[in-house]
Design a protein around this motif. Structure first.
Motif, mmCIF file in Angstrom:
data_model
loop_
_atom_site.group_PDB
_atom_site.id
_atom_site.type_symbol
_atom_site.label_atom_id
_atom_site.label_comp_id
_atom_site.label_asym_id
_atom_site.label_seq_id
_atom_site.Cartn_x
_atom_site.Cartn_y
_atom_site.Cartn_z
ATOM 1 N N GLU A 39 0.834 -1.197 0.000
ATOM 2 C CA GLU A 39 0.000 0.000 0.000
ATOM 3 C C GLU A 39 0.876 1.257 0.000
ATOM 4 O O GLU A 39 1.970 1.261 0.566
ATOM 5 N N THR A 40 0.388 2.325 -0.588
ATOM 6 C CA THR A 40 1.169 3.560 -0.660
ATOM 7 C C THR A 40 1.406 4.172 0.721
ATOM 8 O O THR A 40 2.358 4.933 0.897
ATOM 9 N N THR A 41 0.584 3.823 1.698
ATOM 10 C CA THR A 41 0.760 4.345 3.052
ATOM 11 C C THR A 41 1.614 3.423 3.925
ATOM 12 O O THR A 41 1.792 3.691 5.109
ATOM 13 N N ASP A 42 2.131 2.342 3.346
ATOM 14 C CA ASP A 42 2.951 1.381 4.091
ATOM 15 C C ASP A 42 4.437 1.632 3.885
ATOM 16 O O ASP A 42 4.851 2.247 2.899
ATOM 17 N N ARG A 43 5.210 1.098 4.806
ATOM 18 C CA ARG A 43 6.671 1.106 4.709
ATOM 19 C C ARG A 43 7.133 -0.345 4.759
ATOM 20 O O ARG A 43 6.593 -1.147 5.517
ATOM 21 N N LEU A 44 8.128 -0.687 3.948
ATOM 22 C CA LEU A 44 8.673 -2.035 3.903
ATOM 23 C C LEU A 44 9.839 -2.152 4.882
ATOM 24 O O LEU A 44 10.710 -1.269 4.948
ATOM 25 N N TYR A 45 9.864 -3.251 5.627
ATOM 26 C CA TYR A 45 10.932 -3.553 6.576
ATOM 27 C C TYR A 45 11.529 -4.903 6.208
ATOM 28 O O TYR A 45 10.864 -5.755 5.631
ATOM 29 N N GLN A 46 12.806 -5.107 6.584
ATOM 30 C CA GLN A 46 13.464 -6.371 6.319
ATOM 31 C C GLN A 46 14.360 -6.763 7.485
ATOM 32 O O GLN A 46 14.816 -5.913 8.250
ATOM 33 N N ARG A 47 14.580 -8.060 7.595
ATOM 34 C CA ARG A 47 15.549 -8.620 8.545
ATOM 35 C C ARG A 47 16.384 -9.609 7.743
ATOM 36 O O ARG A 47 15.837 -10.572 7.184
ATOM 37 N N LEU A 48 17.671 -9.339 7.662
ATOM 38 C CA LEU A 48 18.579 -10.155 6.860
ATOM 39 C C LEU A 48 19.329 -11.163 7.718
ATOM 40 O O LEU A 48 19.641 -10.883 8.890
ATOM 41 N N HIS A 49 19.647 -12.315 7.116
ATOM 42 C CA HIS A 49 20.452 -13.359 7.759
ATOM 43 C C HIS A 49 21.429 -13.884 6.732
ATOM 44 O O HIS A 49 21.098 -14.021 5.555
ATOM 45 N N ALA A 50 22.619 -14.209 7.172
ATOM 46 C CA ALA A 50 23.643 -14.752 6.279
ATOM 47 C C ALA A 50 23.176 -16.099 5.750
ATOM 48 O O ALA A 50 22.477 -16.845 6.443
ATOM 49 N N SER A 51 23.572 -16.429 4.541
ATOM 50 C CA SER A 51 23.245 -17.734 3.963
ATOM 51 C C SER A 51 23.902 -18.837 4.763
ATOM 52 O O SER A 51 25.010 -18.671 5.261
ATOM 53 N N ALA A 52 23.196 -19.959 4.834
ATOM 54 C CA ALA A 52 23.755 -21.103 5.575
ATOM 55 C C ALA A 52 24.762 -21.837 4.726
ATOM 56 O O ALA A 52 24.806 -21.776 3.551
#
Length: 177
Positions: free
Chosen positions: A164-177
């Motif tokens: 949605e245009t009123t939303d913000r995207l968040y992420q949590r990254l993890h190293a590849s196994a």
């Protein structure tokens, strides 16, 4: 038959979704405070919820391209208070979502439930990137994502997803196994 297990978190049980949860969850989703930042149509009908839970309990999209994980969150006293869910599109694209009713807020339930889910998905499916979107005014959700180790996603990534245009995207990254 569910393709994902019961999970435990301190003072919580995360039960794999089943049609049997529909009536109880329908009552939970009647809480109007849940819809402050969600779709304006409000709570789903019981019939819609039964059909949705039947689909989600299978653990995958009909074509098998996505893995679906949906847990009903229950306090140790037996009260159903919300849900956590995830959709794995690829190891580097796992969307999460969560809903807690008003009585559950402010007690750490969402943090504990989401942590149990994320830990399971990391250990079992090797997810390298979790994604979540939330309304920019939803301070509770933003605070939860921060506690879970999420950060605002780069603009380049946000431009590649449909939110949605009123939303913000968040992420949590993890190293590849």
């Amino acid at each position: 038959m569910n393709r994902f297990p019961l999970l435990l978190a301190p003072s919580l049980r995360l039960e794999p979704v089943s049609v049997g949860h529909a009536e109880e969850m329908h009552a939970v989703l009647a809480d109007p405070s849940i819809y402050e930042f969600l779709a304006p149509e409000g709570p789903p009908t019981l019939d819609w919820l039964k059909a949705a839970f039947e689909r989600r309990s299978k653990g995958a999209s009909p074509d098998g391209s996505e893995l679906w994980f949906n847990w009903m969150v229950r306090r140790v006293d037996g009260r159903l208070i919300g849900y956590v869910q995830a959709t794995i599109e690829a190891r580097d694209r796992c969307w999460i979502a969560y809903v807690m009713n008003a009585e559950a807020r402010g007690h750490g339930h969402a943090t504990r439930a989401a942590t149990a889910m994320l830990d399971y998905l990391l250990a079992t499916h090797g997810v390298t990137r979790f994604l979540a979107s939330t309304e920019t005014r939803n301070a509770r959700s933003i605070a939860l994502l921060s506690r879970l180790g999420f950060e605002p996603a780069p603009i380049e990534l946000a431009g590649t997803v449909d939110i949605e245009t009123t939303d913000r995207l968040y992420q949590r990254l993890h190293a590849s196994a």
